[in-house]
Design a protein around this motif. Structure first.
Motif, short mmCIF file in Angstrom:
data_model
loop_
_atom_site.label_atom_id
_atom_site.label_comp_id
_atom_site.label_asym_id
_atom_site.label_seq_id
_atom_site.Cartn_x
_atom_site.Cartn_y
_atom_site.Cartn_z
N LEU A 86 4.73 86.47 -47.09
CA LEU A 86 5.34 86.67 -48.41
C LEU A 86 6.26 87.89 -48.43
O LEU A 86 6.51 88.48 -49.49
N ASP A 87 6.76 88.27 -47.27
CA ASP A 87 7.64 89.43 -47.14
C ASP A 87 8.73 89.43 -48.20
O ASP A 87 9.44 88.44 -48.38
N GLY A 88 8.85 90.54 -48.93
CA GLY A 88 9.88 90.67 -49.96
C GLY A 88 9.39 90.39 -51.37
O GLY A 88 10.00 90.82 -52.34
N LEU A 89 8.29 89.64 -51.49
CA LEU A 89 7.78 89.32 -52.82
C LEU A 89 7.13 90.56 -53.44
O LEU A 89 6.37 91.27 -52.79
N LYS A 90 7.44 90.79 -54.71
CA LYS A 90 6.83 91.89 -55.47
C LYS A 90 6.21 91.30 -56.71
O LYS A 90 6.85 90.53 -57.43
N ILE A 91 4.97 91.64 -56.97
CA ILE A 91 4.27 91.15 -58.16
C ILE A 91 3.71 92.35 -58.93
O ILE A 91 3.42 93.40 -58.34
N GLY A 92 3.59 92.19 -60.23
CA GLY A 92 3.07 93.28 -61.04
C GLY A 92 2.40 92.77 -62.29
O GLY A 92 2.67 91.67 -62.76
N ALA A 93 1.52 93.58 -62.83
CA ALA A 93 0.83 93.24 -64.08
C ALA A 93 0.36 94.52 -64.75
O ALA A 93 0.17 95.55 -64.10
N GLY A 94 0.21 94.44 -66.06
CA GLY A 94 -0.24 95.61 -66.77
C GLY A 94 -0.70 95.27 -68.17
O GLY A 94 -0.66 94.12 -68.61
N ALA A 95 -1.14 96.30 -68.88
CA ALA A 95 -1.66 96.12 -70.23
C ALA A 95 -1.21 97.29 -71.09
O ALA A 95 -1.03 98.42 -70.60
N ARG A 96 -1.00 97.00 -72.38
CA ARG A 96 -0.61 98.01 -73.36
C ARG A 96 -1.62 97.99 -74.51
O ARG A 96 -1.95 96.93 -75.01
N LEU A 97 -2.10 99.15 -74.92
CA LEU A 97 -3.02 99.27 -76.05
C LEU A 97 -2.31 99.94 -77.21
O LEU A 97 -1.73 101.02 -77.06
N GLU A 98 -2.34 99.29 -78.35
CA GLU A 98 -1.90 99.89 -79.61
C GLU A 98 -3.16 100.04 -80.44
O GLU A 98 -3.80 99.05 -80.80
N GLY A 99 -3.55 101.26 -80.70
CA GLY A 99 -4.80 101.51 -81.39
C GLY A 99 -4.79 101.13 -82.85
O GLY A 99 -3.74 100.84 -83.45
N LYS A 100 -5.97 101.13 -83.45
CA LYS A 100 -6.12 100.83 -84.87
C LYS A 100 -5.30 101.82 -85.70
O LYS A 100 -5.20 103.01 -85.38
#
Length: 195
Positions: free
Chosen positions: A111-125
């Motif tokens: 998979l040379d060259g492939l870039k993957i990413g993931a994340g999360a964002r929290l907006e509080g009460k």
């Protein structure tokens, strides 16, 4: 509106790495904050203060193939003076946070060259009004991406925001008669070419 802010912070970069961690404390005082009544007329709050901390970091791992980015903020916000003294200003959460990781596959991998990413964002009460009578719940939103080079100067990428298509309240209008939801899942494909 008038404001006065004090801020102090430190940054730390561990020797021999591209990692960076920053920490800051701040104290913000505001006065003559304009607000709108239910009937559309304008009034001003005597003042508000926000004291808090912010932490951010960037950590490259696995020979820089894995990158971790994170941020967190804590805001102790309150209205000062008048009938709403001590209340939290509208749409001001106590906690805001995000985390993101991306991984680039090594050259010796299929998979040379492939870039993957993931994340999360929290907006509080938070509250939809300065009277703190209409709460807006917290929300965690997930995002993801993938990119792949096509030749030396061209790249294709796909970015997905609100990956799980979560319904969440972003804000309400000034008299709380209308609710506005955050963006639904959005998928964007991009083709980039460098000349």
């Amino acid at each position: 509106m008038r404001a006065k802010q004090y801020e102090a912070g430190v940054k730390y970069r561990p020797a021999g790495t591209d990692a960076l961690i920053s920490f800051a404390l701040f104290d913000l005082d505001q006065s003559n904050i304009l607000r709108r009544n239910d009937d559309g007329t304008v009034f001003s709050l005597p003042g508000a203060s926000v004291r808090g901390v912010e932490l951010e970091g960037r950590l490259p791992l696995l020979d820089d193939r894995l990158n971790l980015n994170f941020a967190y903020a804590y805001w102790d916000a309150r209205i000062e003076g008048g009938a709403l003294d001590g209340n939290r200003p509208l749409l001001t959460p106590r906690h805001v946070a995000s985390i993101w990781a991306d991984y680039s596959f090594a050259a010796d991998n299929a998979l040379d060259g492939l870039k993957i990413g993931a994340g999360a964002r929290l907006e509080g009460k938070r509250f939809a009004d300065d009277a703190n009578t209409t709460p807006i719940g917290s929300a965690v939103i997930f995002d993801a991406m993938a990119s792949y080079p096509i030749g030396e100067t061209t790249e294709i990428a796909v970015n997905v925001t609100n990956l799980f298509d979560r319904d969440y309240v972003a804000t309400m209008n000034f008299d709380n008669t209308a609710t506005f939801y955050g963006d639904a899942r959005e998928i964007k494909a991009t083709l980039r070419h460098r000349w």
